[in-house]
Design a protein around this motif. Structure first.
Motif, PDB file in Angstrom:
ATOM      1  N   ARG A  76      -7.508  -9.983  -4.163  1.00  0.00           N
ATOM      2  CA  ARG A  76      -6.804  -9.604  -2.932  1.00  0.00           C
ATOM      3  C   ARG A  76      -7.076 -10.650  -1.853  1.00  0.00           C
ATOM      4  O   ARG A  76      -8.186 -11.193  -1.760  1.00  0.00           O
ATOM      5  N   VAL A 128      -2.247   0.490  -4.364  1.00  0.00           N
ATOM      6  CA  VAL A 128      -1.621  -0.798  -4.081  1.00  0.00           C
ATOM      7  C   VAL A 128      -0.773  -1.190  -5.281  1.00  0.00           C
ATOM      8  O   VAL A 128      -1.249  -1.210  -6.419  1.00  0.00           O
ATOM      9  N   GLY A 177      -3.968  -8.490   2.425  1.00  0.00           N
ATOM     10  CA  GLY A 177      -3.809  -7.300   1.596  1.00  0.00           C
ATOM     11  C   GLY A 177      -2.954  -7.496   0.367  1.00  0.00           C
ATOM     12  O   GLY A 177      -2.721  -6.539  -0.380  1.00  0.00           O
ATOM     13  N   SER A 194     -10.259 -12.027   0.008  1.00  0.00           N
ATOM     14  CA  SER A 194     -11.144 -10.966   0.499  1.00  0.00           C
ATOM     15  C   SER A 194     -11.865 -10.222  -0.622  1.00  0.00           C
ATOM     16  O   SER A 194     -12.897  -9.597  -0.397  1.00  0.00           O
ATOM     17  N   SER A 222       0.817  -1.205   0.000  1.00  0.00           N
ATOM     18  CA  SER A 222       0.000   0.000   0.000  1.00  0.00           C
ATOM     19  C   SER A 222       0.856   1.263   0.000  1.00  0.00           C
ATOM     20  O   SER A 222       1.847   1.360   0.725  1.00  0.00           O
TER      21      SER A 222
END
Length: 540
Positions: free
Chosen positions: A389, A302, A393, A344, A275
């Motif tokens: 993702r 990202v 993350g 996710s 990130s």
């Protein structure tokens, strides 16, 4: 003393055009001097102006000479800067004014003259704000352009003109630049693939300073491991218009009070994956006032090289799809490796009339899948961006939209290879008295074979005994589920006489294939199994 010589002494410069000579076999041949451009005069109308009471300008007048006798053009620019009475340094954004002998528009007015010697005037707006109660404005550069020659007059030469600067009484700037709407430019997504090539993007923001105006600034991003990238904020006069440009954004104003900016940046090869965020925005106004904004609200980005998380083995099933007559759904699935704490997020972007529907799910064999809606208008869809993702993350990124590896996912439409086929056709009524034509339509009903692509259009033509078209229509209309098509023929205004008339038609399907039936003027026309369709118009 000649008028030209006197004028040169009057303005503090004297430009001489010297001839050269060469001796050839005892004779002397003269050569004309190389043409030269020169600034022969320059001065402001007032040595002091008061800018504290509102808008004020100071007229700059200057003259240019060109020793080329046949010159037709004379253009250039004048650059002006403010000098601080506190630090003695040049301060703030420059003002660049353009002049053009032949096209009298823009910043400067042609006062008089020719392309060999012309005088121009510029009413320079003076800023009301600076860093003190007074400031000095001066001409710092002049560019000159003739037909084939150019010249630049720098600050050292300009300072020899007694009127090259003036003093302004100003208000003291008490504000700092502000900004809003910090975002990725032009709807750009937050994901970036960086491996062997850099990833380019732009950050947009709108900067305001309603006293002295924006001068310059910078934007800094920070990412994993303390890595950072920065870019300078700068704006300038648009080269090809009277407007202004800050990065990729146009508009704004000459004082920098309102400046929309879109500053280009890049993540170079070697950028740390993970990130990234905007850590700092620095803005400096034309009075030297500085504002530093740390960790402002803005987009998070990202970066990935797909080194940790990967998606492979993309499968669409069923594929191809039969969406010729209705919207359909299919399934896109993939194998995902390297995931930490599960999956996710899955996002898929298509180039055409396709989109994911519902939530992603994990199949019994462990593959990640999602349903895909395919519109009946779609003639095929390709995936232009796909991102996965995981719970930690990590990001896997694919697709041409983000200059990432191509996942080569294509949803195809079942191919249509056969032109429409008419099985039969009939008229109702097939015979009609001439007197009834104004009151009654003749319905043509065609039974066509139901194939892969539906028939979408049936232009109709009516021919007389000589094979000439006496009626025609575009005949747009769709094919019913049973394969039939109908069209009501109105012959009220066509001036027909009693007799026999052949009715022909064309069938065009959604894939663009066509067939022609009972049309004597078309060489590829086919004959209906039951023979020609004939309308009989009787007397009475």
């Amino acid at each position: 003393m000649s008028r030209t010589l006197a004028r040169g002494f009057l303005h503090g410069t004297l430009t001489l055009a010297l001839a050269t000579s060469t001796t050839v076999l005892g004779s002397t041949v003269a050569h004309a001097a190389t043409p030269r451009l020169a600034l022969s005069a320059l001065s402001f109308a007032q040595s002091t102006v008061d800018a504290t009471q509102g808008f004020v300008s100071n007229q700059l007048t200057f003259s240019v000479t060109n020793t080329e006798p046949d010159a037709q053009n004379l253009t250039g620019t004048v650059t002006l800067r403010m000098r601080s009475s506190v630090t003695g340094e040049l301060l703030g954004h420059d003002r660049v004014a353009r002049f053009d002998y032949n096209y009298h528009y823009g910043d400067m007015e042609l006062v008089s003259g020719t392309p060999q010697e012309a005088t121009f005037a510029y009413a320079m707006p003076v800023r009301a704000y600076s860093d003190a109660a007074t400031a000095t404005w001066e001409v710092t550069k002049v560019t000159l352009h003739g037909d084939d020659i150019s010249a630049t007059v720098g600050a050292a030469k300009l300072s020899t003109f007694p009127g090259y600067r003036f003093t302004a009484n100003t208000l003291i700037d008490s504000s700092a630049p502000t900004f809003d709407s910090l975002a990725l430019y032009n709807g750009r997504g937050p994901y970036f693939y960086v491996k062997d090539d850099p990833a380019y993007f732009a950050l947009s923001l709108t900067i305001n300073d309603y006293q002295s105006g924006l001068w310059k600034g910078s934007i800094k991003l920070v990412g994993p491991g303390g890595q950072s990238i920065s870019t300078q904020i700068s704006w300038a006069r648009d080269e090809y218009s009277t407007g202004f440009r800050c990065g990729l954004s146009g508009s704004g104003d000459a004082d920098g009070n309102y400046v929309p900016c879109s500053m280009e940046m890049k993540f170079p090869p070697g950028t740390a994956p993970g990130s990234w965020r905007v850590a700092q925005v620095i803005l400096i106004n034309n009075a030297g006032g500085r504002a530093t904004y740390k960790n402002p609200a803005g987009p998070s980005m990202v970066v990935t090289s797909n080194s940790t998380l990967q998606a492979t083995d993309f499968v669409v099933s069923p594929n191809p799809v039969d969406n010729w007559r209705a919207d359909v759904t299919t399934e896109l699935s993939m194998a995902v490796t390297g995931a930490t704490r599960g999956i996710s997020q899955l996002d898929v972007t298509f180039e055409d009339q396709c989109s994911t529907t519902g939530q992603p799910y994990t199949k019994a064999d462990g593959r990640l899948a999602v349903r895909v809606y395919v519109s009946s208008r779609a003639r095929g869809c390709e995936v232009t961006q796909l991102s996965v993702r995981d719970g930690a993350g990590n990001l896997a990124l694919y697709g041409s939209n983000v200059s990432a590896p191509d996942p080569q996912i294509s949803i195809d439409q079942v191919a249509s290879t056969e032109a429409p086929t008419a099985l039969s056709a009939a008229l109702d009524p097939a015979s009609i008295p001439l007197s009834q034509l104004p009151n009654q339509n003749i319905r043509l009903t065609v039974q066509a074979e139901v194939k892969v692509a539906p028939v979408t259009s049936m232009p109709v033509y009516v021919y007389d005994a000589d094979g000439d078209v006496v009626f025609q229509t575009s005949g747009n209309g769709g094919q019913a589920p049973d394969g039939s098509l109908t069209y009501d023929i109105s012959l009220s205004y066509w001036g027909l006489e009693a007799g026999g008339y052949t009715v022909g038609f064309m069938l065009s399907d959604a894939s663009g294939l066509r067939s022609y039936w009972n049309m004597p003027d078309v060489s590829s026309s086919l004959t209906l199994p039951g023979g020609p369709v004939v309308l009989t118009i009787t007397e009475g």
